[in-house]
Design a protein around this motif. Structure first.
Motif, PDB file in Angstrom:
ATOM      1  N   ASP A 152     -13.144  -0.511   4.625  1.00  0.00           N
ATOM      2  CA  ASP A 152     -12.030  -0.086   5.468  1.00  0.00           C
ATOM      3  C   ASP A 152     -11.047  -1.237   5.658  1.00  0.00           C
ATOM      4  N   LEU A 153      -9.835  -1.015   5.192  1.00  0.00           N
ATOM      5  CA  LEU A 153      -8.821  -2.066   5.231  1.00  0.00           C
ATOM      6  C   LEU A 153      -8.524  -2.495   6.659  1.00  0.00           C
ATOM      7  N   TRP A 159      -7.740  -0.366  -1.541  1.00  0.00           N
ATOM      8  CA  TRP A 159      -6.642   0.403  -0.931  1.00  0.00           C
ATOM      9  C   TRP A 159      -5.253   0.042  -1.411  1.00  0.00           C
ATOM     10  N   THR A 216     -11.480  -4.775   0.263  1.00  0.00           N
ATOM     11  CA  THR A 216     -10.741  -3.650   0.848  1.00  0.00           C
ATOM     12  C   THR A 216      -9.315  -3.595   0.294  1.00  0.00           C
ATOM     13  N   SER A 217      -8.695  -4.773   0.090  1.00  0.00           N
ATOM     14  CA  SER A 217      -7.352  -4.779  -0.487  1.00  0.00           C
ATOM     15  C   SER A 217      -7.387  -4.248  -1.914  1.00  0.00           C
ATOM     16  N   TYR A 257      -1.494   8.235   3.485  1.00  0.00           N
ATOM     17  CA  TYR A 257      -1.462   6.857   3.963  1.00  0.00           C
ATOM     18  C   TYR A 257      -1.969   6.776   5.406  1.00  0.00           C
ATOM     19  N   GLN A 299       0.840  -1.202   0.000  1.00  0.00           N
ATOM     20  CA  GLN A 299       0.000   0.000   0.000  1.00  0.00           C
ATOM     21  C   GLN A 299       0.878   1.256   0.000  1.00  0.00           C
ATOM     22  N   PHE A 344       0.806   4.137  -2.801  1.00  0.00           N
ATOM     23  CA  PHE A 344       0.577   5.563  -2.540  1.00  0.00           C
ATOM     24  C   PHE A 344       1.761   6.388  -3.043  1.00  0.00           C
ATOM     25  N   LEU A 391      -5.956   9.024   5.928  1.00  0.00           N
ATOM     26  CA  LEU A 391      -7.196   8.489   5.357  1.00  0.00           C
ATOM     27  C   LEU A 391      -7.903   7.502   6.294  1.00  0.00           C
ATOM     28  N   PRO A 392      -7.189   6.507   6.844  1.00  0.00           N
ATOM     29  CA  PRO A 392      -7.875   5.558   7.747  1.00  0.00           C
ATOM     30  C   PRO A 392      -8.422   6.249   8.999  1.00  0.00           C
TER      31      PRO A 392
END
Lengths: 259, 302
Positions: A211-212, A241, A237-238, A186, A168, A172, A189-190
């Motif tokens: 949501d990862l 993201w 999710t994978s 990175y 990830q 990004f 966002l979460p």
């Protein structure tokens, strides 16, 4: 310069293609050959050791199991390894070395592939370091049955989670080609997602699908025994993201004009 | 040999490189000369595949650069001496290059010696390098793979006079051994002293090319008439090559021939004189002045 120089045509038959192994070695070297890169790697090692030492000092004897020690390293490594991955990509653009890298190796996809492998190898090394230190701490810890629950599957889950973070980070990095933007996005966002999800229940309901962190949490807690639905959630999710930003970033870099 | 064939590059409506064609021959130093923003760097980036061309193609020794299995072993490239990681040492940058190209480590020391970077300088991080030192490092990097062709963008930039003298000797010797050198510059006097062949570019177009002697030689004539189009037509009908110069034309025919052609066509000349040998400089100054005027008027509008 070669002695026999054909005036018109270059003879390429004597020069083999640059090996992928060579490119990976070069990328591994780039991880450590600047002061910031070197200290980031040292930091990962030191923090891994330190977090285990702190856990050892603060936890009750019965808590000093191998898997507890490993679990303690997951969070700091989960923060730092993606940063390392981001910088491996973005420093080529912020420092403009992409100009040199892509001139020596015009097949840009091969350079990026080498970066992916190098970042994953570095991540593997970090996990192995954690395993080694955790094993020593476990032997010294004196807990009853300290190796309980240590299965190959657990190692697999651990590796998958860290690899996902590294990929990830790379994605990004490729997408933004800017260290600050990639790192901030990175991490923010979460957090932003969970804040919004906390206020908006509709989002909370679909969180496992988008949501990862939520989807991966199930993997960690379930020890790999997921329901079909949970696997599907991990997949989507994978996809959102990791895979999607990676593909977009890849397309961007392959097509970009390098200045 | 580098062959650039009808290369154009468009950014939206802006034509940065316009149908550029030329050849850089082995054994010669070819100077790519033009004011800043004329399209030199873009053309050079197109040569090595960093920028896709809108039209046309470049072959180097008969191959597309991107098709070469290990291009650094054939083509030495320096596009921007500042494009290096500030935090790496000079030696480390060359080591990374040698690793990638599959050259022995000893090559790094040879190259450092060749460009006169001392051991202690090579251990410093390039953040602390002067532009001249970066250029030396960049030239060392370009020569690392023992190439037979060199592509250098503004290599003399930032070098002191002694450094320019050194580079001239280096490149001349390289070409004498059969190497192909293409270097760009925005300074006429700099290229004039290094290059055997000159390609003049302005606003993305090649405006003159040939050997230095040819271009600097006093020959041809400058001619000016009120009826510009008619004059150009008449000259071209007679096979005389004429390029715009100021409000007139620089022709490759001598003054007498041009005068006869104009008389036969019934065109009244305002000015006719033998070229004074400074034709190249005139042309170059004009290119530069045009660009500067553009910048000024853009500034005024803004």
């Amino acid at each position: 310069m070669s002695a026999a120089l054909a005036p018109e045509t270059l003879d390429l038959t004597g020069t083999p293609r640059i090996k992928t192994g060579t490119l990976i070695r070069t990328e591994l070297r780039k991880l450590a050959d600047t002061r910031s890169g070197f200290w980031l790697l040292v930091t990962i090692g030191v923090i891994t050791a330190a977090i285990i030492a702190i856990f050892f000092a603060t936890a009750a004897e019965s808590e000093r199991t191998f898997w507890n020690f490993m679990g303690a390293t997951a969070t700091p490594q989960g923060f730092l390894l993606p940063v390392m991955a981001i910088l491996l990509v973005t420093s080529e653009w912020t420092q403009r070395t992409a100009l040199v890298s892509f001139t020596m190796v015009p097949a840009r996809g091969r350079v990026l592939f080498a970066k992916v492998v190098a970042a994953l190898l570095a991540g593997l090394a970090a996990i192995l370091l954690a395993v080694a230190i955790a094993a020593i701490a476990t032997l010294l810890g004196g807990a009853d049955d300290p190796w309980a629950g240590v299965t190959a599957q657990d190692f697999g889950i651990f590796a998958i989670l860290q690899a996902s973070g590294i990929l990830q980070g790379l994605a990004f990095g490729l997408l933004f080609l800017n260290s600050a933007a990639a790192i901030v996005t990175y991490f923010v966002l979460p957090i932003g997602f969970s804040i919004v999800a906390g206020m908006w229940s509709a989002l909370r309901d679909i969180a496992p699908w988008v949501d990862l962190g939520t989807a991966q949490g199930a993997l960690f807690e379930g020890g790999g025994d997921l329901t079909g639905e949970q696997w599907a959630q991990l997949g989507t999710t994978s996809l959102i993201w990791v895979v999607l930003p990676f593909v977009l970033g890849l397309v961007r870099v392959l097509r970009a004009e390098v200045k | 040999m580098i062959r650039v064939d009808g290369v154009s590059k468009k950014y939206g409506d802006y034509l940065a490189v316009d149908d550029v064609s030329f050849v850089a021959q082995p054994g010669r130093v070819t100077g790519f000369l033009g004011p800043n923003g004329a399209g030199k760097s873009t053309t050079m980036r197109i040569m090595v595949g960093l920028t896709p061309a809108s039209r046309g193609q470049v072959t180097i020794g008969g191959h597309r650069y991107a098709d070469m299995p290990n291009p650094g072993r054939h083509v030495g490239v320096l596009l921007d001496a500042s494009a290096q990681h500030d935090g790496r040492t000079g030696r480390e940058i060359l080591t990374l290059g040698a690793l990638t190209m599959g050259m022995p480590r000893a090559r790094v020391d040879e190259m450092l010696e060749l460009v006169s970077l001392s051991n202690s300088e090579a251990k410093r991080r390039v953040r602390n390098y002067s532009l001249g030192m970066r250029q030396r490092l960049g030239i060392a990097h370009a020569l690392l793979g023992d190439p037979s062709i060199l592509i250098l963008d503004e290599p003399a930039n930032g070098l002191d006079p002694a450094g320019i003298h050194w580079m001239r000797g280096l490149l001349k010797e390289y070409a004498d051994r059969g190497g192909t050198v293409l270097l760009s510059s925005h300074l006429l006097h700099e290229v004039e002293r290094i290059a055997d062949e000159l390609i003049l570019i302005g606003r993305g177009r090649v405006v003159a090319q040939g050997s230095k002697e040819e271009l600097l030689e006093a020959r041809g004539a400058f001619v000016r008439a009120a009826e510009r189009e008619a004059l150009l037509d008449a000259l071209q009908r007679e096979g005389v090559h004429a390029v715009p110069s100021g409000d007139g034309f620089q022709s490759d025919a001598d003054a007498e021939q041009v005068g006869k052609i104009a008389a036969a066509a019934g065109i009244a000349l305002v000015e006719l004189r033998p070229a004074d040998g400074a034709g190249l400089e005139d042309l170059f100054l004009q290119l530069t002045a045009d660009t500067q005027r553009d910048e000024l008027s853009e500034g005024a509008v803004a």
